[in-house]
Design an enzyme around this catalytic site. Structure first.
Site, mmCIF file in Angstrom:
data_model
loop_
_atom_site.group_PDB
_atom_site.id
_atom_site.type_symbol
_atom_site.label_atom_id
_atom_site.label_comp_id
_atom_site.label_asym_id
_atom_site.label_seq_id
_atom_site.Cartn_x
_atom_site.Cartn_y
_atom_site.Cartn_z
ATOM 1 N N TYR A 53 55.152 78.965 43.729
ATOM 2 C CA TYR A 53 54.693 78.615 42.384
ATOM 3 C C TYR A 53 53.176 78.748 42.343
ATOM 4 O O TYR A 53 52.417 77.798 42.539
ATOM 5 C CB TYR A 53 55.131 77.197 42.016
ATOM 6 N N HIS A 128 64.904 79.172 49.126
ATOM 7 C CA HIS A 128 64.683 79.460 47.703
ATOM 8 C C HIS A 128 65.676 80.467 47.113
ATOM 9 O O HIS A 128 66.186 80.259 46.005
ATOM 10 C CB HIS A 128 63.251 79.975 47.517
ATOM 11 N N PRO A 209 66.737 73.616 33.052
ATOM 12 C CA PRO A 209 67.842 72.938 32.361
ATOM 13 C C PRO A 209 67.727 72.972 30.839
ATOM 14 O O PRO A 209 68.692 72.646 30.142
ATOM 15 C CB PRO A 209 67.761 71.501 32.889
ATOM 16 N N GLY A 212 64.516 77.533 30.093
ATOM 17 C CA GLY A 212 63.381 78.310 30.561
ATOM 18 C C GLY A 212 62.089 77.938 29.874
ATOM 19 O O GLY A 212 62.086 77.377 28.775
ATOM 20 N N GLY A 217 61.591 75.092 23.859
ATOM 21 C CA GLY A 217 61.311 74.543 22.546
ATOM 22 C C GLY A 217 62.245 75.045 21.464
ATOM 23 O O GLY A 217 62.341 74.449 20.389
#
Length: 287
Positions: A53, A128, A209, A212, A217
């Site tokens: 990340y 991962h 969940p 994305g 939104g």
């Protein structure tokens, strides 16, 4: 905050995903730290990160270091917070993602993650993503070695299918603690993995969940029943989605990503949203 378990470790029923704070479109460092502190203040005791990340090639572990800083600077007691990180997925810095599931690499990556997190042993370390160039049992075997060496306390896998879950459980001698797969109203193809985890008593951690980073939104716009239940209950569609996921099985611990305090503060309210059987049937039937 209601709790669930990863192996024998109690964690908040909603975790925090750190990815949005470190990749494309990330906020400044201060807002990221404020977001993590807001999650901790709200009772979150599970933070999900990964060495991949990051945005640029020279900042591997950006999010791990961010999480470590947030825990150091938080006013509360962070000893009960379980930090889950991952290895085996890499970002060369050109926007692409690559794979390295070689055992020797995973062992080195875990040690470097522990250093960045400032811990002697990583709370939960997850492979991962499967590397087609490396036999899966060899990659998972590295996790077994890390457990035996005390470098990690719990072992998990991510982006796995049912066969890989069963194989990992065998290789780890029954010590597989978690499976982290994509799962949301928009992505339900991991239902077999979720059901298997419920059968085996393994924690299932849905990533993305809410659909994305770019589309969370829009959840209510894309899935009308979630918006309708939300309006009737006076909550957000995102809360309804997380409550629906929690209702799938008691091993489910969603890890919504956030880059603003308000996002995670809204998400954690889902733990107290009890959906009726009729509402669950309506939401599950959504296409």
């Amino acid at each position: 905050m209601k709790t669930r378990h990863i192996a024998d470790v109690p964690v908040s029923a909603i975790g925090l995903g750190g990815m949005p704070m470190s990749i494309e479109g990330r906020p400044d460092r201060e807002r990221s730290l404020t977001t993590i502190h807001a999650a901790l203040d709200a009772g979150v005791t599970l933070i999900d990160t990964a060495d991949a990340y990051h945005l640029h090639a020279d900042e591997v572990g950006h999010n791990e270091e961010l999480v470590a800083e947030a825990l150091r600077t938080w006013h509360g007691d962070a000893s009960a917070v379980l930090v889950a990180t991952k290895g085996g997925h890499l970002r060369p810095g050109d926007g692409s993602w690559t794979l390295n599931g070689r055992p020797e690499y995973l062992k080195q990556a875990a040690q470097e993650s522990a250093r960045r997190l400032g811990v002697e042993a990583i709370g939960l370390y997850q492979f991962h993503r499967p590397d087609p160039q490396v036999p899966y049992e060899e990659s998972v075997g590295a996790l077994a070695d890390l457990l035996d060496a005390g470098t990690i306390r719990l072992a998990g896998i991510s982006n796995a299918n049912p066969g890989q879950i069963r194989l990992a459980q065998e290789v780890l001698g029954g010590r597989l603690a978690s499976v982290q797969n994509q799962y949301s109203p928009a992505f339900r193809s991991s239902q077999p993995e979720l059901d298997l985890c419920a059968e085996l008593g393994i924690a299932f951690l849905p990533w993305s969940p809410l659909g994305g980073i770019a589309r969370a939104g829009e959840l209510g716009d894309r899935f009308a029943p979630f918006a309708e239940v939300a309006q009737a209950r006076g909550v957000s569609p995102q809360q309804v989605a997380l409550a629906w996921e929690l209702a799938q099985a008691d091993v489910v611990v969603p890890i919504p990503g956030a880059s603003r305090p308000a996002s995670i503060q809204d998400s954690v309210l889902a733990v107290d949203l009890e959906l009726t059987a009729e509402e669950l049937d309506r939401l599950t039937g959504t296409v």
